[in-house]
Design an enzyme around this catalytic site. Sequence first.
Site, PDB file in Angstrom:
ATOM      1  CG  HIS A  90      -1.914   1.059   1.288  1.00 46.82           C
ATOM      2  ND1 HIS A  90      -2.181   1.788   2.428  1.00 46.82           N
ATOM      3  CD2 HIS A  90      -2.758   1.540   0.344  1.00 46.82           C
ATOM      4  CE1 HIS A  90      -3.147   2.652   2.185  1.00 46.82           C
ATOM      5  NE2 HIS A  90      -3.510   2.538   0.927  1.00 46.82           N
TER       6      HIS A  90
ATOM      7  CG  HIS B 182      -3.822   9.872   0.317  1.00 37.20           C
ATOM      8  ND1 HIS B 182      -4.600  10.565   1.227  1.00 37.20           N
ATOM      9  CD2 HIS B 182      -4.495   8.726   0.047  1.00 37.20           C
ATOM     10  CE1 HIS B 182      -5.693   9.875   1.487  1.00 37.20           C
ATOM     11  NE2 HIS B 182      -5.658   8.755   0.798  1.00 37.20           N
TER      12      HIS B 182
END
Length: 258
Positions: A10, A52
């Site tokens: 991830h 992000h």
Amino acid sequence: MWPYPKIVAHRGGGALAPENTLAALRCGLAHGFHAVEFDVMLSRDAVPVLMHDEQFGRTVSGTGSVPASSAAELAALDAGGWFGSAFAGEPVPTYAQAAAFCREQAIWMNVELKPAAGFEGATGRVAAALTRQLFAAELAAAPVDPCTVPLFSSFSFDALLAARAAAPEIPRGYLVETIPPDWRARLQACAAVALHVNHEMLTPDLAQQIKEAGFGLFCYTVNDPVRAHTLLAWGVDGFCTDRIDLIGADFPPAAAAG
């Protein structure tokens, strides 16, 4: 339905490195991962970069935002110091830089299109066009090896539709927190190959329905080996994890699987 690796690191290196950096990709690789997920957002000058959060403050210090900053300005920021002094000075990489590293190291990419507000269509379109350019040789192969080409995923349906229009040959996964009642129609509308879902919102029945409909099923973010075994038993094809130290790229090991 899912020709890709089963276990994915991830944001590059999971919990062991600053997310969405080349250092994270190197960390994941050092732990044996040849499959990574990372986030892509557009800078002010429409350069896809790994990030992000739209607003600064968590992984880069100061005030400001990605869509208000040029790629050069973002590259000058420290995207690693927040994680630890060993990573101080780690820059915000461009998608092209990350893709080059992954191609060199034979790392498969799940590229999450993470558009800033108001840039949904542009993010999908620009990222898709660049991916088509970067992976021209892989896409020209006959047949195309799916593990040599990235998979786009996104919570933004508009970003996926734009990516499909710009480069339909790049596969797509529809990313959701909770599986909506019209999941099948949405997957068909963006010609997705898989549904990506929060594992906490998945049930055995829903997993069976998705698999029987002919779609891949991918979960995020699975950090407990016991839960990972359960999901795989339900028919989940793959998942990403932050705990690349607990859940290896070969999970479950052959002996345990037997």
